[in-house]
Design an enzyme around this catalytic site. Sequence first.
Site, mmCIF file in Angstrom:
data_model
loop_
_atom_site.group_PDB
_atom_site.id
_atom_site.type_symbol
_atom_site.label_atom_id
_atom_site.label_comp_id
_atom_site.label_asym_id
_atom_site.label_seq_id
_atom_site.Cartn_x
_atom_site.Cartn_y
_atom_site.Cartn_z
ATOM 1 N N GLY A 143 0.790 -1.226 0.000
ATOM 2 C CA GLY A 143 0.000 0.000 0.000
ATOM 3 C C GLY A 143 0.821 1.273 0.000
ATOM 4 N N SER A 144 0.200 2.352 0.475
ATOM 5 C CA SER A 144 0.778 3.701 0.382
ATOM 6 C C SER A 144 2.077 3.886 1.147
ATOM 7 C CB SER A 144 -0.243 4.735 0.895
ATOM 8 O OG SER A 144 -1.414 4.697 0.120
ATOM 9 N N ILE A 145 2.359 2.987 2.029
ATOM 10 C CA ILE A 145 3.494 3.181 2.926
ATOM 11 C C ILE A 145 4.840 3.127 2.198
ATOM 12 C CG2 ILE A 145 4.071 0.819 3.653
ATOM 13 C CD1 ILE A 145 3.539 2.025 6.587
ATOM 14 N N ILE A 146 4.839 2.617 0.954
ATOM 15 C CA ILE A 146 6.098 2.572 0.205
ATOM 16 C C ILE A 146 6.197 3.669 -0.860
ATOM 17 C CG2 ILE A 146 6.403 0.102 0.589
ATOM 18 C CD1 ILE A 146 5.535 -0.267 -2.368
#
Length: 565
Positions: free
Chosen positions: A301-304
Amino acid sequence: MKIIIFHLNIKKFFFSRFFILYIFILLALISLILRIIFLQIINPEPLIYQGDRQTLKIQKLLNIRGMINDRLGSPLAITVIVHSIVVNPNIVLKNINNINNNLCWKALSNKISIPLKKIILHINNHKKSKFIYLTHHISPKIGIYIKTLKIPGITIFKEIKRYYPLGNIASQLVGFTNIDGQGIEGIEKIFNKSLTGIPGIRKIRQNKKGQIIENIPLINQSQPHAITLSIDKKLQTLIYNKLKIAVKHYQAESGTAILTKIKTGEILAIVNNPSYNPNDIISYPNHYIRNKAITDLFEAGSIIKPMVIMKALQENIITDNSIINTQPYYIKKHLIKDISYHKRLNITEIIKKSSNIGVSKIALSIPMKKLSDIYNQFGLEEVTNIGLIGERKKNFLHKRKWSNFEKAKFSFGYGFMITPLQLAQLYTTIGSYGIYHPLSILKVNTLHIGTTIFSKKITKKVLNIMENVTKYSGNGEKSSINGYRIAAKTGTAKKIVFQKKHINQYVSYTAGIAPASNPQFALIVIIDNPKKRKYYGEKVSAPIFSSIMQKILKDMKIKKDSINK
């Protein structure tokens, strides 16, 4: 003349009698000597065997299993002496009629909390046995008391038992041993050989008093070793308590948190909830025992997204001042959109608003080979190799050709799976300004230089961008901490079953670094399937991250680096 002959005959008679007697004695002596020669020289084995059976014993020299300690020497697993009660039914049954009224038996029953009727029934069920256990692992104090009762047929044996002072708090990491003292989970299993050493075996000969008169070592004893983990007991406890409250509050399936020391890669805490008590594992289901921090995969998800920005800055595809058109667009028939509409966003705003459109458009400008390289460099393609059993990986970079849609999904974390441990490695590396320090579950006594995989200049730029995420109007605002500069990123992803099908459940996570001016700690918090109509990272995991990190910075006396608004 006759008298003389008579006397001569008598002498001859007695002489012949003595002669015959001497002959028999001589023959007996010869027979005895021959027997001795036969038994001692020709065939001594049977006597030696009989003698050895009575006086010779093979004795195993048991080792006391080594301790598992935290980084400051506090015990996480220790071996304690306990007592077990053994009964000889043959002796006890002779007095069975008197047991019910016997004060000593009643005292025994009270001390071990087993009804006297149940004890009698147990003995009656094993009438032919000479050795049965009445109870295991009682305290030495109780064992000594029972010994003073001097009950016929009752024997007290000393045994050893593994004890875990933290109980549930570090159970999935430390693991436990079986009844034979062999590690079967966690650190206990990984370092089983080192913790047990090699038990010695010796041959001893005893006299009739039981004293050892001969000692022959057969296998030399190797002493066990203590294991010192990188874990900090205080921080492990702090995070466990915070995570337990959060999982209960959000009615989540589970929660996971990992705290690392950025400058060394040491894992200071690795926490799962729900958990189990290794001192009493019988009452817990098997899935409580699994260390989800290393075994469970989730869509990144968005965390990378910060990684895509880092690569684009490195390749000069974007600059600090670049503006990206973030209006929804199609890749063939697939719509790429954001939760909220924004016509244009700069690089900081793309991370701040967690724009799928913005980051995917940047990613489409980067050659796939170069884009995949950064994921490899940060360790998302391989297991972390910290040695914990069960660590999983999901290969996602081996396709020869990628469609633009796949590449776009790839950039905002959809289409590949990672573990919480891999995520912790990623943010530890970002926090060290692009220097890769392999994660370690053991205490690091010598500081390693590490491997530079990204430039400090670009990594600092992205850290500054992530710091803005925690400020007002950013998706990570709730991960901010009063008095400290925090660089963090939140994320939310749908759960996947059988590693291919999305279901209507979510994983909420936040990863961050503190303090941003001089990174000391990296923390990730993951909440699996939160309820109460909340599942976005900024609503669920970010406040937990803030609560945990604030307490850590305070307890570790980290100097404040921000004048708060």
